[in-house]
Design an enzyme around this catalytic site. Structure first.
Site, PDB file in Angstrom:
ATOM      1  N   ALA A 133       0.681 -84.513  46.766  1.00 29.63           N
ATOM      2  CA  ALA A 133      -0.547 -83.848  46.344  1.00 29.63           C
ATOM      3  C   ALA A 133      -0.609 -82.483  47.002  1.00 29.63           C
ATOM      4  O   ALA A 133      -0.248 -82.331  48.170  1.00 29.63           O
ATOM      5  CB  ALA A 133      -1.780 -84.677  46.714  1.00 29.63           C
ATOM      6  N   GLY A 134      -1.027 -81.481  46.237  1.00 26.77           N
ATOM      7  CA  GLY A 134      -1.171 -80.135  46.754  1.00 26.77           C
ATOM      8  C   GLY A 134      -2.636 -79.759  46.869  1.00 26.77           C
ATOM      9  O   GLY A 134      -3.536 -80.588  46.684  1.00 26.77           O
ATOM     10  N   GLU A 135      -2.885 -78.488  47.193  1.00 28.66           N
ATOM     11  CA  GLU A 135      -4.259 -78.027  47.372  1.00 28.66           C
ATOM     12  C   GLU A 135      -5.039 -78.093  46.076  1.00 28.66           C
ATOM     13  O   GLU A 135      -6.231 -78.391  46.054  1.00 28.66           O
ATOM     14  CB  GLU A 135      -4.247 -76.586  47.899  1.00 28.66           C
ATOM     15  CG  GLU A 135      -5.641 -76.026  48.136  1.00 28.66           C
ATOM     16  CD  GLU A 135      -5.606 -74.535  48.427  1.00 28.66           C
ATOM     17  OE1 GLU A 135      -6.684 -73.978  48.625  1.00 28.66           O
ATOM     18  OE2 GLU A 135      -4.514 -73.950  48.428  1.00 28.66           O
ATOM     19  N   GLY A 149      -3.919 -79.863  43.065  1.00 23.55           N
ATOM     20  CA  GLY A 149      -3.669 -81.015  42.203  1.00 23.55           C
ATOM     21  C   GLY A 149      -2.410 -81.745  42.637  1.00 23.55           C
ATOM     22  O   GLY A 149      -1.947 -81.606  43.774  1.00 23.55           O
ATOM     23  N   GLU A 150      -1.846 -82.525  41.721  1.00 20.85           N
ATOM     24  CA  GLU A 150      -0.672 -83.324  42.043  1.00 20.85           C
ATOM     25  C   GLU A 150       0.605 -82.487  42.046  1.00 20.85           C
ATOM     26  O   GLU A 150       0.699 -81.468  41.367  1.00 20.85           O
ATOM     27  CB  GLU A 150      -0.527 -84.468  41.040  1.00 20.85           C
ATOM     28  CG  GLU A 150      -1.641 -85.494  41.105  1.00 20.85           C
ATOM     29  CD  GLU A 150      -1.496 -86.593  40.056  1.00 20.85           C
ATOM     30  OE1 GLU A 150      -1.992 -87.696  40.310  1.00 20.85           O
ATOM     31  OE2 GLU A 150      -0.894 -86.323  39.009  1.00 20.85           O
ATOM     32  N   VAL A 151       1.577 -82.976  42.826  1.00 15.56           N
ATOM     33  CA  VAL A 151       2.923 -82.399  42.823  1.00 15.56           C
ATOM     34  C   VAL A 151       3.860 -83.462  42.262  1.00 15.56           C
ATOM     35  O   VAL A 151       3.856 -84.602  42.727  1.00 15.56           O
ATOM     36  CB  VAL A 151       3.373 -81.975  44.232  1.00 15.56           C
ATOM     37  CG1 VAL A 151       4.767 -81.354  44.184  1.00 15.56           C
ATOM     38  CG2 VAL A 151       2.382 -80.987  44.827  1.00 15.56           C
ATOM     39  N   LYS A 196       3.964 -78.244  40.292  1.00 16.19           N
ATOM     40  CA  LYS A 196       2.609 -78.241  40.835  1.00 16.19           C
ATOM     41  C   LYS A 196       1.637 -78.144  39.661  1.00 16.19           C
ATOM     42  O   LYS A 196       1.792 -77.287  38.789  1.00 16.19           O
ATOM     43  CB  LYS A 196       2.399 -77.053  41.774  1.00 16.19           C
ATOM     44  CG  LYS A 196       3.184 -77.129  43.068  1.00 16.19           C
ATOM     45  CD  LYS A 196       2.839 -75.945  43.975  1.00 16.19           C
ATOM     46  CE  LYS A 196       3.587 -76.035  45.290  1.00 16.19           C
ATOM     47  NZ  LYS A 196       3.243 -74.895  46.194  1.00 16.19           N
ATOM     48  N   ASP A 244       2.315 -68.135  57.435  1.00 17.97           N
ATOM     49  CA  ASP A 244       2.229 -69.591  57.642  1.00 17.97           C
ATOM     50  C   ASP A 244       3.624 -70.189  57.743  1.00 17.97           C
ATOM     51  O   ASP A 244       3.910 -71.229  57.162  1.00 17.97           O
ATOM     52  CB  ASP A 244       1.448 -70.235  56.495  1.00 17.97           C
ATOM     53  CG  ASP A 244       0.997 -71.659  56.842  1.00 17.97           C
ATOM     54  OD1 ASP A 244       1.091 -72.051  58.019  1.00 17.97           O
ATOM     55  OD2 ASP A 244       0.567 -72.381  55.922  1.00 17.97           O
TER      56      ASP A 244
END
Length: 931
Positions: free
Chosen positions: A573-575, A577-579, A597, A690
């Site tokens: 899961a990403g920021e 939605g799903e990955v 993504k 980052d």
């Protein structure tokens, strides 16, 4: 073993301290077959009467089954009925590697024998009653030695042991799902069996794994095998997925998927098992054509070339060929030859003639030509090409036209361009409007021009962050300028004769141009249109500086048809939605796995813009150590970003999963790849902000690639991720961030170098969390006091020194990424240098800490209490025997000390040493000198 099949005496061992004893006799079974029987009829239960079988080989079984057939007299029917009569008997077994039992060994008692069960009869015999026998089956095991004995103990029973059968269960050989599984003996409740692919089949997938199936303890196969095998190209599944059969003549199969199909048009397969159909004579297939596409041929010649002279240009137009060769990828190429004299040889025009659009890969049927000389004959040839033209042995079909130039107005321009200089056409630049951050410029040109101005080129000092956006002709607007900053501006014009000279410097705001960085911006003015053209070194362009962010997406990210993508599984899961993992198959290209993504539904326009901004950033990078953007899908839902798929995922979790599995030279190779990618980003003037092992992806070849270009969002929005802590209104990953970036938000390539030093430490510690379980505020305080992370266990000295160089407080003293790449290359070329292991305390470590204070390592006073707190209590005796009674004595412990105490697992060594380092640092922090 089966006593029913024995024809001679069994001669089993009998033991009894009193009469009667077990007696071997001949009898008849239920089918009136002669069998050997053991029987006994006791009158007293005060003594045990034992009967033991011969040595039984275990063979491949880890557990066996024992089937007993016996009869039992009811106590009330015996002639000597007594209170101690029993209607049960006991079954035991004893394991051994050899046939070692004797009349007295092993001792006749429950230990060392292992009890199986106390057996009670379901049917009892009575005087004059029906003759019934009992059948009981028991499971014996687990068995670990080569064989065993069965023993039977009677204590007051009157019974006959009719037969004993010992057996084990196994799953038979099986062929299913194109996989062959061998005969398998279950050693547990469910035994996993590994198979192989049948002939002409192979394992499939990016990480192929052998087929597997499970054998149950009852000797039955459980479920169906996973489809991990597929028939090779040229073969298809047959007979219920039990074999691979060759494709018949005239058919083919190009991959491991699907079935054999007929050859496409203009191709043939003359043998069985063909993976590709060969093209007929005169027909071709390009490397980009899929195997199931028909064979094609080059196109015929273009038709009816029409030349036209318009003002200063020559245009050529033509009609398409009558035959496109069966393809749709038709293009054209323009060739030019010049004949300077009627009798001289013609030669290629070369760079003296210009074309718009370019002369190769033309999609339309019109081209403009300029740069021709007067009184000269030219031959223009138009070739028709398609995707197979380059594979043909024949020259492409073409048509040609001859042009002879005369001495007229449009030729004079080029004649002048060849013999005279172009004067300056721009004299005075004026500022017609301005704001705090923009200037609108205007300049004039002579009213009577013998030249057509094609474009203007503007240059000015003071490096800007984005390209200026121009308003109409001769009135550009320079935007996003810095306030209270002076600029020098020059403009020059370009005509068919070339560039004129730059206008004199015009100072806008008082002069303060401490250095002159030229950015050339060309404004195309031909045909009344305006556009932008950039010359110079490629730099990163922030997509958020575009007036319309969607324009940045269109410019830097390729749109992909959703039908080309097949999503296979969700992997995270990403920021937004799903990955997912999926496959991308663009027609004419090889299918490959991609990471996808997705943007979850119900998003706002801002969320969509922020989501796609990462693609706008990533699409600008092309480097083997930067994650590659495949493209985006915005024309359908959900919106997707597609990147190359990295099989091993994030570097930090991969290292933790493979703790201590890599050599120092392999780890240095990973670090070198990351440094190379960051060097590329630094050269493009991109600051990552980052950089951490969690944002490095690693593939199956251990190639590391920098990813996650979305921290700009974290710096603007709130985040629930504890990794990112608020600082001056934004979210910052404290443990990886340089002190100037935390305090003043000074993000530069030098702050990325600091973060890279932390990544080096993560790699050498196999994914350990930087600064362990210290709070973010503790980390900030420690860095301010010049504390630096100590070397991980077994870390080469040179690598830890590189980390310390990256953690210099003065950012100008830190190495550049190019320096880091060079340093790591030297280490790779000299592996012996990696054998020098760093010791904690070497280099910059605790320079501001008062060493006079006692080191009270932990609130835990006893070693055992401390070990239990970190779940390492198994080593308590080892520490105590080595003389470590108090945690205050633990500070000097090294890896070698742990090895001597029996702590041989690298992961346990690291956990213990990390705990000691954390306690040591906390103690030293408490003893900091107050200035």
């Amino acid at each position: 073993m089966n006593t029913k099949t024995e024809t001679s005496d069994l001669r089993w061992t009998i033991f009894s301290r009193a009469k009667p004893e077990w007696e071997e006799v001949s009898g008849l079974d239920e089918e009136n077959n002669s069998v050997r029987i053991y029987q006994i009829c006791q009158t007293d239960s005060s003594s045990s009467h034992w009967l033991r079988s011969g040595f039984i080989q275990r063979l491949a079984a880890s557990q066996v089954y024992v089937e007993l057939r016996f009869t039992m007299m009811e106590c009330s029917s015996t002639s000597t009925h007594h209170r101690s009569c029993k209607e049960t008997f006991n079954v035991y077994y004893y394991q051994a590697d050899t046939d070692e039992a004797t009349a007295t060994y092993p001792p006749w008692m429950e230990n060392p024998y292992t009890k199986v069960d106390t057996v009670a009869a379901d049917f009892l015999l009575s005087k004059g009653g029906e003759r019934k026998f009992n059948v009981k089956t028991f499971r014996v095991g687990p068995l670990s030695q080569r064989g065993f004995y069965l023993a039977f103990q009677a204590q007051g029973a009157c019974m006959a042991l009719l037969s004993v059968r010992v057996f084990f269960k196994k799953c038979p050989p099986l062929v299913s799902a194109l996989s062959s599984f061998p005969e398998t003996v279950p050693r547990t409740l469910v035994q996993q069996a590994q198979g192989v692919c049948v002939e002409h089949a192979a394992q499939q997938g990016l990480r192929p794994r052998p087929p597997k199936l499970f054998c149950g303890e009852d000797g039955q196969w459980v479920g169906q095998p996973m489809m991990s095998c597929a028939c090779l190209p040229g073969f298809e599944a047959a007979d219920g997925q039990t074999r691979c059969a060759a494709c018949p003549v005239g058919h083919f199969k190009a991959s491991t998927e699907g079935k054999c199909t007929s050859c496409p048009r203009f191709s043939q397969a003359t043998i069985r098992g063909a993976s590709l159909c060969a093209c007929h004579a005169g027909y071709l297939r390009s490397e980009a054509d899929p195997p199931d596409s028909p064979c094609t041929k080059p196109p015929s010649a273009p038709r009816s070339i029409v030349p036209q002279i318009n003002d200063t240009t020559l245009s050529l137009e033509w009609n398409e060929p009558l035959d496109n060769g069966g393809r749709t990828d038709l293009s054209y190429a323009v060739g030019c030859s010049v004949c300077r004299s009627p009798k001289g040889a013609c030669i290629p025009c070369g760079d003296s003639v210009s074309y718009r659009p370019p002369q190769d890969q033309l999609q339309g049927r019109r081209v403009e030509v300029w740069g021709l000389l007067p009184h000269t004959t030219y031959t223009f040839t138009i070739q028709a090409l398609n995707g197979v033209s380059q594979y043909s042995t024949k020259d492409p079909a073409s048509d040609s036209v001859n042009i002879t130039t005369s001495h007229d107005a449009w030729v004079d321009i080029y004649n002048c361009g060849a013999i005279c200089a172009v004067p300056s056409l721009v004299s005075v630049i004026r500022k017609s409007d301005s704001t705090e951050s923009s200037l609108t410029l205007h300049w004039s040109v002579p009213t009577q021009l013998h030249y057509t101005v094609l474009l203007y080129q503007l240059r000015y000092c003071e490096k800007v962050r984005t390209f200026p956006r121009f308003s109409p002709w001769r009135t550009p607007v320079l935007t996003e300028l810095r306030r209270a900053t002076r600029y020098e501006v020059q403009v020059r014009a370009r005509t068919m004769a070339g560039y004129g000279s730059f206008s004199p410097f015009t100072v806008l705001n008082p002069p303060r141009c401490y250095h002159f960085t030229y950015i050339s911006l060309l404004l195309f003015l031909s045909h009344g249109s305006a556009g932008l053209y950039f010359t110079g070194v490629k730099v990163y362009i922030d997509p958020f500086t575009y007036e319309d962010p969607n324009e940045a997406v269109r410019e830097f990210a390729k749109e992909i048809d959703v039908s080309f993508v097949k999503i296979e599984e969700v992997i995270g899961a990403g920021e937004f939605g799903e990955v997912c993992r999926g496959r991308l198959r663009v027609p004419g290209k090889k299918e490959n796995y991609v990471a996808i993504k997705t943007l979850k539904g119900g998003y706002t326009e801002k969320q969509r813009r922020d989501f796609l901004s990462e693609a706008s950033i990533m699409g600008q990078f092309q480097h083997p150590n930067i994650i590659h953007l495949e493209g985006i899908i915005t024309a359908s839902c959900p919106v997707m970003i597609l990147t190359e798929f990295m099989e091993n995922g994030a570097l930090d979790s991969f290292l933790r999963l493979n703790d201590s599995q890599f050599t120092p030279i392999q780890l240095v190779g990973m670090q070198r790849g990351i440094a190379s990618g960051m060097k590329y980003l630094a050269e493009m003037s991109y600051v990552h902000r980052d950089l951490a092992a969690r944002n490095i992806l690693i593939n199956s070849n251990l190639v590391c690639k920098v990813s996650d270009f979305g921290l700009s969002r974290f710096l603007q929005e709130n985040s629930s991720d504890p990794t990112y802590t608020s600082s001056l209104g934004g979210k910052i990953p404290i443990r990886w961030t340089a002190p100037e970036a935390i305090a003043f938000r000074k993000f530069t390539s030098a702050s990325d170098v600091w973060s890279y030093g932390i990544v080096m430490w993560e790699v050498m510690s196999f994914g350990e969390r930087p600064y362990w379980d210290m709070s973010n505020q503790d980390v900030i305080n420690a860095i301010e006091q010049d504390y630096r992370l100590p070397p991980p266990p077994d870390c080469p000295t040179h690598l830890h020194q590189l980390m310390l160089d990256c953690w210099q407080k003065d950012r100008s003293a830190r190495p550049r990424f190019s320096d880091l790449v060079s340093a790591l290359d030297k280490l790779i070329r000299n592996p012996a240098s990696l054998k020098i292991v760093a010791q904690e305390g070497s280099g910059l470590s605790y320079p501001l800490l008062d060493q006079r204070a006692p080191l009270a390592l932990s609130p835990c006073t006893a070693v055992g209490e401390w070990l239990r707190a970190i779940k390492m209590e198994r080593y308590e005796d080892s520490f105590l025997q080595a003389g470590f009674n108090s945690v205050d004595q633990l500070a000097p412990i090294s890896t070698q000390d742990l090895l001597h105490m029996g702590v041989t697992l690298a992961g346990h060594q690291r956990k213990i040493l990390s705990s000691i380092q954390t306690m040591t640092f906390r103690n030293k922090s408490a003893a900091t000198v107050t200035f």
